[in-house]
Design a protein around this motif. Sequence first.
Motif, PDB file in Angstrom:
ATOM      1  N   UNK A 200      -7.663 -78.448 -27.060  1.00  0.00           N
ATOM      2  CA  UNK A 200      -7.442 -77.814 -25.762  1.00  0.00           C
ATOM      3  C   UNK A 200      -5.960 -77.669 -25.438  1.00  0.00           C
ATOM      4  N   UNK A 201      -5.622 -76.537 -24.868  1.00  0.00           N
ATOM      5  CA  UNK A 201      -4.309 -76.315 -24.266  1.00  0.00           C
ATOM      6  C   UNK A 201      -4.516 -75.988 -22.800  1.00  0.00           C
ATOM      7  N   UNK A 202      -3.510 -76.296 -21.990  1.00  0.00           N
ATOM      8  CA  UNK A 202      -3.536 -75.863 -20.601  1.00  0.00           C
ATOM      9  C   UNK A 202      -3.095 -74.403 -20.566  1.00  0.00           C
ATOM     10  N   UNK A 203      -3.882 -73.554 -19.936  1.00  0.00           N
ATOM     11  CA  UNK A 203      -3.576 -72.121 -19.868  1.00  0.00           C
ATOM     12  C   UNK A 203      -3.207 -71.750 -18.439  1.00  0.00           C
ATOM     13  N   UNK A 204      -1.951 -71.339 -18.246  1.00  0.00           N
ATOM     14  CA  UNK A 204      -1.491 -70.816 -16.958  1.00  0.00           C
ATOM     15  C   UNK A 204      -1.549 -69.292 -17.007  1.00  0.00           C
ATOM     16  N   UNK A 205      -2.309 -68.696 -16.103  1.00  0.00           N
ATOM     17  CA  UNK A 205      -2.436 -67.238 -16.050  1.00  0.00           C
ATOM     18  C   UNK A 205      -1.725 -66.704 -14.807  1.00  0.00           C
ATOM     19  N   UNK A 206      -0.815 -65.747 -15.002  1.00  0.00           N
ATOM     20  CA  UNK A 206      -0.114 -65.129 -13.874  1.00  0.00           C
ATOM     21  C   UNK A 206      -1.090 -64.257 -13.088  1.00  0.00           C
ATOM     22  N   UNK A 207      -1.170 -64.465 -11.775  1.00  0.00           N
ATOM     23  CA  UNK A 207      -2.091 -63.703 -10.937  1.00  0.00           C
ATOM     24  C   UNK A 207      -1.604 -62.266 -10.780  1.00  0.00           C
ATOM     25  N   UNK A 208      -0.305 -62.102 -10.593  1.00  0.00           N
ATOM     26  CA  UNK A 208       0.286 -60.772 -10.416  1.00  0.00           C
ATOM     27  C   UNK A 208       1.640 -60.745 -11.106  1.00  0.00           C
ATOM     28  N   UNK A 209       2.265 -59.597 -11.128  1.00  0.00           N
ATOM     29  CA  UNK A 209       3.587 -59.494 -11.732  1.00  0.00           C
ATOM     30  C   UNK A 209       4.588 -60.336 -10.944  1.00  0.00           C
ATOM     31  N   UNK A 210       5.501 -60.987 -11.670  1.00  0.00           N
ATOM     32  CA  UNK A 210       6.509 -61.827 -11.019  1.00  0.00           C
ATOM     33  C   UNK A 210       6.581 -63.194 -11.673  1.00  0.00           C
ATOM     34  N   UNK A 211       7.339 -64.078 -11.066  1.00  0.00           N
ATOM     35  CA  UNK A 211       7.459 -65.438 -11.588  1.00  0.00           C
ATOM     36  C   UNK A 211       6.172 -66.211 -11.330  1.00  0.00           C
ATOM     37  N   UNK A 212       5.812 -67.061 -12.292  1.00  0.00           N
ATOM     38  CA  UNK A 212       4.613 -67.894 -12.163  1.00  0.00           C
ATOM     39  C   UNK A 212       4.933 -69.279 -12.692  1.00  0.00           C
ATOM     40  N   UNK A 213       4.351 -70.319 -12.063  1.00  0.00           N
ATOM     41  CA  UNK A 213       4.631 -71.686 -12.526  1.00  0.00           C
ATOM     42  C   UNK A 213       3.522 -72.628 -12.127  1.00  0.00           C
ATOM     43  N   UNK A 214       3.449 -73.749 -12.872  1.00  0.00           N
ATOM     44  CA  UNK A 214       2.497 -74.826 -12.607  1.00  0.00           C
ATOM     45  C   UNK A 214       3.251 -76.146 -12.667  1.00  0.00           C
ATOM     46  N   UNK A 215       2.615 -77.208 -12.169  1.00  0.00           N
ATOM     47  CA  UNK A 215       3.274 -78.502 -12.053  1.00  0.00           C
ATOM     48  C   UNK A 215       2.265 -79.606 -12.322  1.00  0.00           C
TER      49      UNK A 215
END
Length: 739
Positions: A200-215
């Motif tokens: 398993x990997x953690x998958x961060x998906x950008x909701x819309x165009x622009x900067x995206x981040x998780x913590x």
Amino acid sequence: MAIPGNFLSSTTESIDPNTSGWTPKLNCTIVKGVGGRNGDGCLAVKSVAAGEMQARTVSSYPITAGTVYYCFADTAGVSSERIGIRWLTATGTEVSITWSVLTTGSSASWHRVSVAGAAPVGATQAQVVLSSTEAGATVSHYWENVYLGLPKTSLGNLFDFNTESSEVDASGWTPVVNATISRQVPVVSWSVTSYLSGGHTLAMTAVAAGNASVLTVARPTVTPGREYLGYAYLQPPTLSATAWIELRFYDGAGNQVQATRSTLAAPGTGLYRTRVSAVAPANAATCSMAAGLDGASAAQVLRLETVVIVAAPKTQAGSVVPYADCSFEQGIAGWTVPSGAATLARTTPWGNSSYEGSYALAASSATATASTLRSARFPVTAGKNWRAQAMVHPAAGTWSSVRTRIRWWDAANADLGASTGTVYTLPGASWYAVPNDAVAPANAVTASVEFVITASAASSVLHIDNVILWEVLPQTAVAANSDGGYATLSLRELELDDAVSVYRVGTDGARTLIRGTTGLIDRQLITSDLLIVEDHEAPFGVPFYYAIDIYDPDGELASTRASEQVTLTIADINEAWLKDPGNPQRNMRVLVAAAPEWSRPIEQAVHVVRGRRNKVVLSGVRQGLEGDLTVATRSDEERRALHLLLDSGNVLLWQASPGMGVDDMYVNVAQIGEARISPLAQEQWRTWSLPLTEADMPVTTGVNGPAGRTWQDVLTEFSTWQEVLNTYATWEDVLLDRR
């Protein structure tokens, strides 16, 4: 090789020499395949008809409800697959199956699948289930290198297992901006012994165009002023994506007080380890890891794997150079060019050129001139000998010389001048070590590392990595600890990937290999520049020293060393040591009440020959010494300690005081007797009868304990001391992670 901590047998794990550990569960037959990595064998699971097929372990393995367990396997085939832990009751009834997410694709090359989960209520046993869905009949899917056991985590990680791996779920992470979180299992080939990665990997998906981040949700405690290293594997969605990780610190109220970012210069869209380091500020109380994409397109996915924050390691023991200034993983840190035409940058892309980590410092000179490169200032002790060193690599053009030197500064930041330095020529395009030694002036408090690099052609580029500055201590040092019954040998400035053999040499010149974590240290691979060995089998009352042979990666003897002589003593001649070579934490001194009356048995066959006066005797080899040793314990603590020492039934080492007429002896202890020395119930003294049989020195026994295990690993895994008490029976079990 066997996977450490595996509940499965070696046959079930590696499918060598047969498939006896496995059985069909659904829509399949199984045979032994070839071409495995953990041994040649592999499990070939062949579909009977189109649809899902499953195979499982024959055996069920005892587990405890509520405890998290982890399984993984390497697999190859033409369809996506998953792996599961099947939970069973004591009667073998299935409670449920914890499945991994399906892989995002398929591959005929070996790749990793894995899953973890807490055993449900009512479960007492577990099995591993392997699953794939095939398009037709007689389609084979291949499996091997299978593990079931407790979770595996990076030693010293401040994060818990699920935050590090996302193998249970995605709850270790939270979106910060413009992101959703899920788990995915991409098809990635990992080393067969890479037990911390894959699945398993953690998958961060950008909701819309622009900067995206998780913590990360977890915010583990940190120590102000201490340097920390964070790292994770990042898989960017495109080659041009700006993917990053960030080490963040917070004060006691939860306010962010510092953030340090490292941006991945990706050479492709695979998984690449990215590192970031920083010193916790004075008001720091906790930390976290953030990750993200700058300028992401809608629906782009960033994957993270093996997320770790640890106390920053040193590539050289005692180096005062911070990790960022040493390894250039997040930029050029505090390096400057006080003179000359050179410009500085981090090499690019990831993995293009480095000696340690994934990047190096690139010094580019447009002209054939000399330039001075200078680091930030680091604390030093006046009057001590210091060594500066780096690895350098001519990457383009030609370089006539590199001078390494140390510049000193006083408490008022006044320049005290630089050492003379050492000049090196670079004969080729390899990586070269360029050290320089100098004694710090009387009023020096800080120092900078300097390189004067001279290009002999325009457009020349020099790569520099692994910059270190440390107080030079003896390469080989030995110390006697008579109270503890051992000697400590310290070996410094070892070369990684060489091999080392360590011998104890007595007054008669006899050489005896000494014991390390994997057995006797005989051509043991060097994985750190510093090796510290406690020799608990050293003799008492006679001088000895250590001889060290160092072999290069080709197996040729490269160098030798020898230590000073030392002598261990026993203060009370009436005492003796009983030691367990594999568990020195159990060693103890005992009071000798009576020495053994020795016998040496021999096997003999006696034949009477008619007409002859004398018998014919056929003898075997006379055996070792046998006799009863009587010792006394003087307190309940000593009594419990002796029971612990004897409980394992291991071969022990008996060492009497010098001059008592008994040589050091490895022994097996048979049935013991324990008696009070008086009829009083509160009497703590005991006398023990220990039947001894002489034994050979155990040669494969290693010093017990998970290598590198620290209190941080215990703190990461358990939130309260009650959980520790519920999990382990003794403090020794905590040390050995024996549940």
